[in-house]
Design a protein around this motif. Structure first.
Motif, PDB file in Angstrom:
ATOM      1  N   PRO A 143     -73.282 -43.902 -24.624  1.00 11.25           N
ATOM      2  CA  PRO A 143     -74.420 -43.257 -25.283  1.00 11.25           C
ATOM      3  C   PRO A 143     -74.200 -41.792 -25.607  1.00 11.25           C
ATOM      4  CG  PRO A 143     -74.882 -43.597 -22.959  1.00 11.25           C
ATOM      5  CD  PRO A 143     -73.582 -44.276 -23.234  1.00 11.25           C
ATOM      6  N   PHE A 144     -73.458 -41.079 -24.758  1.00  6.88           N
ATOM      7  CA  PHE A 144     -73.290 -39.641 -24.920  1.00  6.88           C
ATOM      8  C   PHE A 144     -71.806 -39.295 -24.996  1.00  6.88           C
ATOM      9  CE2 PHE A 144     -77.086 -40.377 -22.210  1.00  6.88           C
ATOM     10  CZ  PHE A 144     -78.026 -40.131 -23.204  1.00  6.88           C
ATOM     11  N   PRO A 145     -71.465 -38.113 -25.513  1.00  7.84           N
ATOM     12  CA  PRO A 145     -70.043 -37.757 -25.642  1.00  7.84           C
ATOM     13  C   PRO A 145     -69.301 -37.890 -24.320  1.00  7.84           C
ATOM     14  CG  PRO A 145     -71.396 -36.190 -26.833  1.00  7.84           C
ATOM     15  CD  PRO A 145     -72.348 -37.073 -26.064  1.00  7.84           C
ATOM     16  N   ALA A 146     -68.128 -38.466 -24.393  1.00  7.01           N
ATOM     17  CA  ALA A 146     -67.334 -38.725 -23.193  1.00  7.01           C
ATOM     18  C   ALA A 146     -66.435 -37.542 -22.888  1.00  7.01           C
ATOM     19  CB  ALA A 146     -66.486 -39.974 -23.392  1.00  7.01           C
ATOM     20  N   LYS A 147     -66.218 -37.304 -21.593  1.00  5.08           N
ATOM     21  CA  LYS A 147     -65.295 -36.245 -21.187  1.00  5.08           C
ATOM     22  C   LYS A 147     -63.852 -36.632 -21.481  1.00  5.08           C
ATOM     23  CE  LYS A 147     -68.139 -34.126 -17.591  1.00  5.08           C
ATOM     24  NZ  LYS A 147     -68.218 -33.723 -16.173  1.00  5.08           N
ATOM     25  N   ALA A 148     -63.583 -37.922 -21.468  1.00  6.95           N
ATOM     26  CA  ALA A 148     -62.242 -38.410 -21.801  1.00  6.95           C
ATOM     27  C   ALA A 148     -62.391 -39.743 -22.503  1.00  6.95           C
ATOM     28  CB  ALA A 148     -61.399 -38.568 -20.536  1.00  6.95           C
ATOM     29  N   ALA A 149     -61.706 -39.913 -23.600  1.00  4.15           N
ATOM     30  CA  ALA A 149     -61.850 -41.149 -24.366  1.00  4.15           C
ATOM     31  C   ALA A 149     -60.509 -41.696 -24.822  1.00  4.15           C
ATOM     32  CB  ALA A 149     -62.759 -40.910 -25.564  1.00  4.15           C
ATOM     33  N   SER A 150     -59.438 -41.249 -24.192  1.00  2.00           N
ATOM     34  CA  SER A 150     -58.120 -41.755 -24.553  1.00  2.00           C
ATOM     35  C   SER A 150     -57.366 -42.102 -23.283  1.00  2.00           C
ATOM     36  CB  SER A 150     -57.339 -40.712 -25.361  1.00  2.00           C
ATOM     37  OG  SER A 150     -57.143 -39.537 -24.600  1.00  2.00           O
ATOM     38  N   HIS A 151     -56.402 -42.985 -23.425  1.00  2.00           N
ATOM     39  CA  HIS A 151     -55.621 -43.421 -22.274  1.00  2.00           C
ATOM     40  C   HIS A 151     -54.148 -43.377 -22.637  1.00  2.00           C
ATOM     41  CE1 HIS A 151     -54.046 -45.999 -19.056  1.00  2.00           C
ATOM     42  NE2 HIS A 151     -55.133 -45.665 -18.404  1.00  2.00           N
ATOM     43  N   LYS A 152     -53.319 -43.002 -21.664  1.00  2.00           N
ATOM     44  CA  LYS A 152     -51.893 -42.841 -21.943  1.00  2.00           C
ATOM     45  C   LYS A 152     -51.218 -44.155 -22.305  1.00  2.00           C
ATOM     46  CE  LYS A 152     -50.814 -43.168 -16.986  1.00  2.00           C
ATOM     47  NZ  LYS A 152     -50.237 -42.468 -15.821  1.00  2.00           N
ATOM     48  N   ALA A 153     -51.795 -45.293 -21.858  1.00  2.00           N
ATOM     49  CA  ALA A 153     -51.144 -46.579 -22.094  1.00  2.00           C
ATOM     50  C   ALA A 153     -51.418 -47.133 -23.486  1.00  2.00           C
ATOM     51  CB  ALA A 153     -51.588 -47.594 -21.036  1.00  2.00           C
ATOM     52  N   THR A 154     -52.553 -46.768 -24.079  1.00  2.00           N
ATOM     53  CA  THR A 154     -52.920 -47.319 -25.378  1.00  2.00           C
ATOM     54  C   THR A 154     -54.074 -46.508 -25.952  1.00  2.00           C
ATOM     55  OG1 THR A 154     -53.577 -49.348 -26.538  1.00  2.00           O
ATOM     56  CG2 THR A 154     -54.564 -48.961 -24.383  1.00  2.00           C
ATOM     57  N   THR A 155     -54.346 -46.685 -27.218  1.00  2.00           N
ATOM     58  CA  THR A 155     -55.457 -45.995 -27.868  1.00  2.00           C
ATOM     59  C   THR A 155     -56.673 -46.911 -27.899  1.00  2.00           C
ATOM     60  OG1 THR A 155     -53.950 -44.707 -29.244  1.00  2.00           O
ATOM     61  CG2 THR A 155     -56.234 -44.880 -29.986  1.00  2.00           C
ATOM     62  N   ILE A 156     -57.810 -46.404 -27.420  1.00  2.00           N
ATOM     63  CA  ILE A 156     -59.039 -47.185 -27.366  1.00  2.00           C
ATOM     64  C   ILE A 156     -60.074 -46.539 -28.283  1.00  2.00           C
ATOM     65  CG2 ILE A 156     -60.821 -48.179 -25.897  1.00  2.00           C
ATOM     66  CD1 ILE A 156     -58.070 -49.093 -25.110  1.00  2.00           C
ATOM     67  N   PRO A 157     -60.462 -47.186 -29.375  1.00  2.00           N
ATOM     68  CA  PRO A 157     -61.511 -46.615 -30.223  1.00  2.00           C
ATOM     69  C   PRO A 157     -62.850 -46.603 -29.498  1.00  2.00           C
ATOM     70  CG  PRO A 157     -60.931 -48.824 -30.970  1.00  2.00           C
ATOM     71  CD  PRO A 157     -59.947 -48.466 -29.898  1.00  2.00           C
ATOM     72  N   GLY A 158     -63.633 -45.559 -29.740  1.00  2.00           N
ATOM     73  CA  GLY A 158     -64.925 -45.429 -29.084  1.00  2.00           C
ATOM     74  C   GLY A 158     -66.070 -45.412 -30.074  1.00  2.00           C
ATOM     75  N   LEU A 159     -67.251 -45.753 -29.575  1.00  2.00           N
ATOM     76  CA  LEU A 159     -68.467 -45.704 -30.372  1.00  2.00           C
ATOM     77  C   LEU A 159     -69.501 -44.944 -29.552  1.00  2.00           C
ATOM     78  CD1 LEU A 159     -70.062 -48.738 -32.241  1.00  2.00           C
ATOM     79  CD2 LEU A 159     -71.382 -46.826 -31.352  1.00  2.00           C
ATOM     80  N   CYS A 160     -69.767 -43.701 -29.942  1.00  2.00           N
ATOM     81  CA  CYS A 160     -70.704 -42.842 -29.217  1.00  2.00           C
ATOM     82  C   CYS A 160     -72.045 -42.841 -29.950  1.00  2.00           C
ATOM     83  CB  CYS A 160     -70.142 -41.426 -29.111  1.00  2.00           C
ATOM     84  SG  CYS A 160     -71.257 -40.261 -28.309  1.00  2.00           S
ATOM     85  N   LEU A 161     -73.093 -43.289 -29.272  1.00  2.00           N
ATOM     86  CA  LEU A 161     -74.400 -43.378 -29.912  1.00  2.00           C
ATOM     87  C   LEU A 161     -74.929 -42.008 -30.318  1.00  2.00           C
ATOM     88  CD1 LEU A 161     -76.218 -46.101 -27.769  1.00  2.00           C
ATOM     89  CD2 LEU A 161     -74.863 -46.371 -29.852  1.00  2.00           C
ATOM     90  N   ALA A 162     -74.625 -40.984 -29.534  1.00  2.00           N
ATOM     91  CA  ALA A 162     -75.113 -39.644 -29.860  1.00  2.00           C
ATOM     92  C   ALA A 162     -74.595 -39.178 -31.218  1.00  2.00           C
ATOM     93  CB  ALA A 162     -74.707 -38.657 -28.772  1.00  2.00           C
TER      94      ALA A 162
END
Length: 386
Positions: free
Chosen positions: A30-49
């Motif tokens: 729902p809100f901006p994430a402090k971390a949204a990436s991972h060293k093993a792979t790229t994960i797309p995010g969907l932030c409601l804010a």
């Protein structure tokens, strides 16, 4: 999905595990994430804010009225904007500590026919039936878990849940995952040199939030107080200190004890510095008494290839016995803790190497891609929920 958008290690690494199994993963928060990436792979995010300015109708109303309830916000988004079948699985990875309350919106929405996504979540905690005895009386807990698969990272916790819910078949056990990254002997030497620790010392790491009672640091202090040390022992405390708890290793009896060296690094440890503390250690303190859940510190100890000292109770004891990765002491047995510490202090290089080799084998089996593969196999095997 992650409550409040503060990405802890758990949900992001679960997402990475799913992704490495070939799944197309989206992180909804729902809100901006402090971390949204991972060293093993790229994960797309969907932030409601980020989309709040485009909300209309019920979603706009909920966004302004329910900003303190991220579960409802994510649930509303899924109901209003995501067609059933768009995702093969919706995995809620971080609820409140009291999942008896926070999973209710899912069950109720499913019962009313509003929510039709195939869904699973992780239960980390036992719960109080004194607070929720009316749920047990009317068997409303079954509505709460309507069409929702529950996963638990502790065999003892799953037993407790099944017993207290009087529901022998509810839930699934999978071990807590980790990312294998064993520290080499060279990394051990470098880490010790950087921390000013002698090569011949035995080093015991107490990692994470320095909660004296919860992590039984007071038990560790009582056991060491009774011991006579014949070689250097370095206690390495790394992690935030709990302000309202006096630290037992600040007592003169221990600060002045012969051969005992106490190192405090009681501040936030950034991710890039975590491995160096485990690399410097010979063993990790994971003795949490009667705690029956999974231990993140134990998972890190296994990942970095370090021996653990655990209570024989709960998931920590089960994993230690299963993989032979550490020393066990009975819960509430101070003499047993002292005996385990004495064994650690007298451990030969060959014995140390044998334990560390066992942790490497365990880490390969407990890697997040293997754990999430088990979850996918169990949740996706049946027919799609409509």
């Amino acid at each position: 999905m992650h409550r409040l958008g503060h990405f802890s290690v758990f949900p992001l690494e679960m997402a990475a595990g799913f992704s490495l199994n070939g799944a197309s993963v989206t992180l909804l928060h729902p809100f901006p994430a402090k971390a949204a990436s991972h060293k093993a792979t790229t994960i797309p995010g969907l932030c409601l804010a980020d989309r709040a300015d485009t909300f209309t109708g019920p979603m706009k109303w909920l966004w302004h009225r329910c900003s303190g309830n991220p579960i409802l916000l994510c649930l509303a988004w899924l109901i209003l904007h995501v067609r059933p079948g768009t995702y093969d699985l919706v995995y809620w990875s971080d609820f409140k500590s009291d999942n008896q309350q926070s999973t209710w919106p899912l069950g109720l929405a499913s019962l009313l026919g509003l929510y039709s996504h195939r869904t699973a979540f992780t239960e980390h905690h036992n719960f109080s039936w004194n607070r929720h005895r009316w749920q047990r009386l009317f068997r409303l807990d079954r509505i709460r878990l309507r069409r929702v698969e529950m996963f638990v990272h502790s065999r003892k916790l799953l037993e407790w849940i099944r017993l207290n819910m009087n529901w022998p078949a509810v839930g699934h056990y999978v071990a807590h995952g980790l990312w294998p990254d064993p520290a080499s002997n060279e990394e051990r030497a470098i880490a010790r040199r950087n921390l000013g620790i002698a090569d011949d010392a035995r080093v015991l790491l107490v990692f994470g939030l320095q909660a004296v009672r919860r992590k039984e640091i007071d038990t560790l202090a009582d056991a060491i107080r009774r011991m006579t040390l014949d070689r250097p022992l370095v206690l390495l405390f790394a992690g935030m200190k709990v302000k309202d708890e006096p630290h037992p290793f600040d007592m003169p009896e221990l600060t002045q004890k012969a051969h005992l060296h106490i190192r405090h690094h009681e501040s936030f440890i950034p991710d890039e510095a975590v491995k160096s503390f485990f690399a410097a250690a010979d063993a990790v303190w994971a003795y949490y008494g009667a705690f029956i859940g999974a231990s993140g510190v134990l998972a890190q100890a296994i990942a970095f290839g370090r021996v653990s000292i655990c209570s024989d109770t709960g998931e920590s004891g089960e994993l230690s016995r299963q993989y032979r990765i550490g020393l066990l002491a009975p819960t509430g047995d101070l003499a047993g803790v002292q005996a385990a510490l004495s064994t650690f202090m007298s451990m030969s290089a060959a014995e140390q190497a044998s334990f560390e080799a066992a942790t490497h084998d365990a880490a390969r089996e407990l890697a997040w891609p293997n754990i999430t593969r088990q979850i996918m196999d169990m949740t996706l095997a049946g027919p799609t929920i409509r």
